[in-house]
Design an enzyme around this catalytic site. Structure first.
Site, PDB file in Angstrom:
ATOM      1  CG  ASP A 142      -2.276   0.583   0.964  1.00 40.49           C
ATOM      2  OD1 ASP A 142      -2.322   1.800   0.710  1.00 40.49           O
ATOM      3  OD2 ASP A 142      -3.294  -0.130   1.019  1.00 40.49           O
ATOM      4  CG  HIS A 200      -5.105   3.900   0.652  1.00 38.05           C
ATOM      5  ND1 HIS A 200      -4.688   2.605   0.456  1.00 38.05           N
ATOM      6  CD2 HIS A 200      -6.305   3.996   0.032  1.00 38.05           C
ATOM      7  CE1 HIS A 200      -5.593   1.946  -0.250  1.00 38.05           C
ATOM      8  NE2 HIS A 200      -6.583   2.767  -0.514  1.00 38.05           N
ATOM      9  CB  SER A 528      -9.168   0.963  -0.583  1.00 37.16           C
ATOM     10  OG  SER A 528      -8.441   1.059  -1.769  1.00 37.16           O
TER      11      SER A 528
END
Length: 776
Positions: A142, A200, A528
């Site tokens: 990620d 994220h 996600s």
């Protein structure tokens, strides 16, 4: 004696009276809730005193001498109303009184961060095997990770598992511990480390395996206990993205390291904006190598929904995850000066304290641009918008948010452009804001035109019960699979809406330029967010079944999934796959569909991939002899067939199941089918005498044909009364085309990947330019 008796009786009467009053007050306190009472515009009479009027109204409906303990706020500057603690009976009295426009509860029910796992049945006190869980390693490919987050503290954890061969190569000022046992970075930013500056990667890692953190919240909104599915599991972070750019070479390098480091599962919430042939897809390639090493890879389906053929994770060895809702929904109410209450969407942590402010339309506060753009708030005049709420068209327009924030407007109410625009997600806003639909927008515009001095206020966000859940969210990419038409994608659905998890303090919470807030937990939506739920669920299943193969774990999750309602999800299996994950049920599925790496190679060869392409993906080649392998016969937990429209069809699906439930068991077949399909299973009874015994069967599906772009479905259930093993059957025609040949590579495909922001609907133009990938 008489005097004493009289005194005693008097004391008893007084005591009972006081006790009665006290009990009465306690009962009333128990029944009281806070309600907001709106009374429209303020009267124009100069002698009108709002506070006195509000007190007199309360005095009329309650039986207490003083109302001071009941009255909380009085709205007296721009519109008329108050908030107070009331019983249901008092609310009923109040609602019928003259001059009362509306009465509604001031909801204090908050979205707990554990809610998504609770909704899936994976509660805090669920049965666990701590020693095995702490020996499980989840690799997260990620945007990096924030190592100082409470979600990654290592309290109570011993040394990393002996099987761990990785390292903490996190770079400058980066430290690992016994929870975050490894970190690597393959791209360089200002930090020069594996540190997550975007947010994220931190969010996805904590969703899968974060510690229990009490009192986590987004600026005191949605306060609760944050945790992952497997809080004792270890995490290894592989940073492949800087902001929105994730190069293919970095992704492959991360797979390479993660496999060698000894992770048990991989979670990768990124992908291209359009489906890629596997030989050009680093995720398909890397995950195949992971599969050969016993590692299951979960991958987000993409955020290009609700359009068909948009799912970007199409390899059969990947666990492809769609995003669905939970039973909690975050809303944001707008109160107009006339008392109308508009229920919009938005994660709004700002508190306007019920105060009304002037409300203006975008084209009334712009003097420099085209009227259509002005209504979208593209060119606001800073002198005209200060201290005001602005109504803007274009709720899905990123520029609208940036311009209202940059202009200094106090807040904004954003209206969707069309009734067909999705209206099912609450996104984080950088100022007091609410998104409303077209019909609600007309109500606000009508009010604007009906009064000289329109006012409004935007309330702080709250949560309500969503009885329709789970429903696949609009942005979640849909099938069918454009690379392998006979493989149903996505595979599974998991919570991906309003998920609160750890975040990087350096990240932008709303992804709107100019938002300078910093926080350690954030509320995000996207496939996600769904992907690490599936990863966490897979890790939980693996703790109970450490020797299971990646395809066995995937099969367990798919065949035990909660069957979702196709009437609420028109795209049916092309939206949710086999249904919503049920982690607890998946630990004991009864039967599994196990598939080896060699079988996947045979499958690729059978659908038109030649040896040169197969070698690019798997390093293996096709057999030199002609294959007797049909593309329908991959031992997949779902059954799919792409047929030619208008033609009759008769398809045999060959499947083999392995008994992992009860040694001596008998499974009977049950079919629920669309009337356009005739389904027969031979044999229709499977008897097992031991664990790990295999049994094969054939599912014959026939029909008279489907029209262009039609879909017919059925459900195959194998049950021994203790276990229910369910597989969807999907037969469809799409534009008259049939499989099995894969389509040519997409035009303009790039080696670089980008990361669509947490607001995919707001950044369509942006990630079309960047061709990106982190499926927020």
């Amino acid at each position: 004696m008489a005097a004493t008796s009289l005194l005693s009786n008097t004391f008893l009467i007084v005591f009972l009276a006081i006790a009665s009053i006290n009990l009465s007050c306690c009962a009333q306190d128990e029944d009281q809730k806070v309600y907001i009472v709106y009374m429209g515009d303020l009267p124009t009479e100069s002698e009108y005193t709002p506070v006195s009027h509000h007190q007199s109204i309360l005095q009329e409906i309650i039986e207490e001498r003083s109302v001071q303990d009941r009255l909380i706020h009085t709205y007296k500057r721009s519109f008329n109303g108050f908030s107070a603690k009331l019983t249901e009976k008092e609310v009923q009295k109040l609602s019928g009184m003259e001059g009362i426009v509306s009465v509604f509860p001031n909801r204090m029910f908050q979205l707990h961060t554990t809610r998504s796992w609770d909704f899936l049945g994976l509660t805090e006190n669920v049965n666990r095997i701590p020693s095995v869980e702490s020996n499980t390693i989840i690799g997260v490919i990620d945007s990096g990770i924030w190592p100082e987050s409470e979600s990654f503290f290592d309290d109570g954890l011993g040394l990393p598992p002996k099987k761990w061969k990785g390292t903490c190569n996190g770079g400058h000022n980066f430290t690992c511990n016994n929870k975050l046992i490894g970190a690597r970075y393959y791209v360089t930013d200002s930090e020069g480390s594996a540190r997550d500056t975007y947010g994220h990667g931190t969010h996805t890692a904590s969703t899968a395996a974060g510690n229990m953190v009490n009192g986590a919240s987004f600026f005191n909104l949605a306060e609760g206990n944050a945790r992952g599915a497997v809080p004792s599991a270890r995490i290894a972070a592989y940073k492949v993205c800087v902001a929105v750019s994730c190069p293919n070479d970095a992704i492959l390098a991360a797979f390479d390291d993660a496999i060698a480091d000894g992770v048990d599962l991989l979670s990768i919430s990124l992908g291209d904006t359009e489906p890629l042939p596997f030989e050009k897809d680093p995720i398909a390639i890397g995950s195949f190598h992971a599969l050969k090493n016993g590692i299951l890879t979960s991958n987000s389906a993409g955020n290009k929904g609700p359009y068909p053929k948009t799912v970007v994770s199409n390899a059969p060895w990947l666990l492809t995850v769609a995003a669905s809702s939970t039973d909690q929904r975050i809303i944001d109410r707008v109160i107009l000066g006339n008392g109308n209450v508009i229920q919009g969407l938005g994660v709004n942590a700002f508190n306007m304290n019920g105060t009304a402010f002037p409300l203006l339309y975008g084209d009334d506060v712009s003097t420099t641009c085209d009227p259509l753009l002005a209504k979208r708030c593209y060119c606001l005049n800073k002198n005209l918008v200060k201290g005001k709420l602005i109504l803007c068209n274009g709720a899905t327009d990123t520029v609208t948010r940036e311009e209202t924030l940059k202009s200094g407007a106090l807040g904004t109410i954003m209206v969707l452009d069309s009734d067909t625009d999705p209206f099912d997600v609450s996104y984080v806003y950088p100022l007091p804001a609410s998104s409303i639909n077209v019909r609600q927008g007309e109500i606000v515009k009508s009010y604007l035109n009906s009064t000289i001095n329109p006012v409004a206020t935007i309330l702080r966000s709250e949560t309500i019960k969503d009885s329709q859940a789970p429903v696949v969210v609009s942005f979640s990419s849909r099938g069918p699979n454009t690379i392998l038409p006979h493989i149903v994608k996505p595979d599974i659905s998991a919570p991906g809406v309003d998920i609160l998890a750890a975040f990087s303090p350096m990240g932008n919470p709303s992804n709107v330029e100019g938002d300078v807030r910093s926080m350690t937990y954030n509320i995000l939506s996207g496939t996600s967010m769904a992907c690490p739920h599936a990863t966490g669920a897979a890790a939980y299943v693996k703790t109970f079944n450490p020797s299971w193969s990646p395809s066995a774990i995937k099969s367990a999750l798919m065949t035990t999934a909660f069957a979702m309602d196709s009437t609420k999800n028109p795209d049916a299996e092309f939206a949710y796959g086999s249904g919503q994950i049920d982690p607890v049920k998946a630990t004991n599925p009864g039967l599994i569909y196990d598939t080896s790496a060699d079988e996947y190679v045979m499958f690729l060869c059978s659908v038109g991939y030649d040896s040169s392409k197969v070698k690019l993906i798997t390093t293996q080649t096709c057999p030199s002899t002609t294959l007797p392998y049909e593309p329908y016969n991959l031992n997949y937990p779902s059954l799919g067939a792409n047929i030619r429209s208008g033609a009759t069809f008769n398809i045999d699906f060959k499947r083999t199941v392995t008994n992992v439930g009860t040694p001596n068991s008998t499974y009977k077949v049950k079919i629920t089918s669309d009337e356009r399909l005739k389904v027969k299973v031979v044999p229709d009874v499977l008897s097992f005498g031991s664990l790990n015994e295999k049994k094969s069967f054939v599912v014959n599906v026939a029909g008279d044909g489907l029209g262009s772009d039609e879909m017919a479905t059925a459900s195959l259930v194998l049950s021994d009364e203790e276990h229910t093993v369910r597989s969807p059957i999907v037969v469809y025609s799409q534009n008259g085309k049939t499989g099995p040949l894969p389509p040519p590579p997409p035009k303009g495909s790039s080696a670089a990947r980008s990361l669509p922001c947490a607001l995919p609907l707001f950044l369509v133009l942006f990630y079309q330019i960047l061709r990106g990938v982190l499926d927020f």
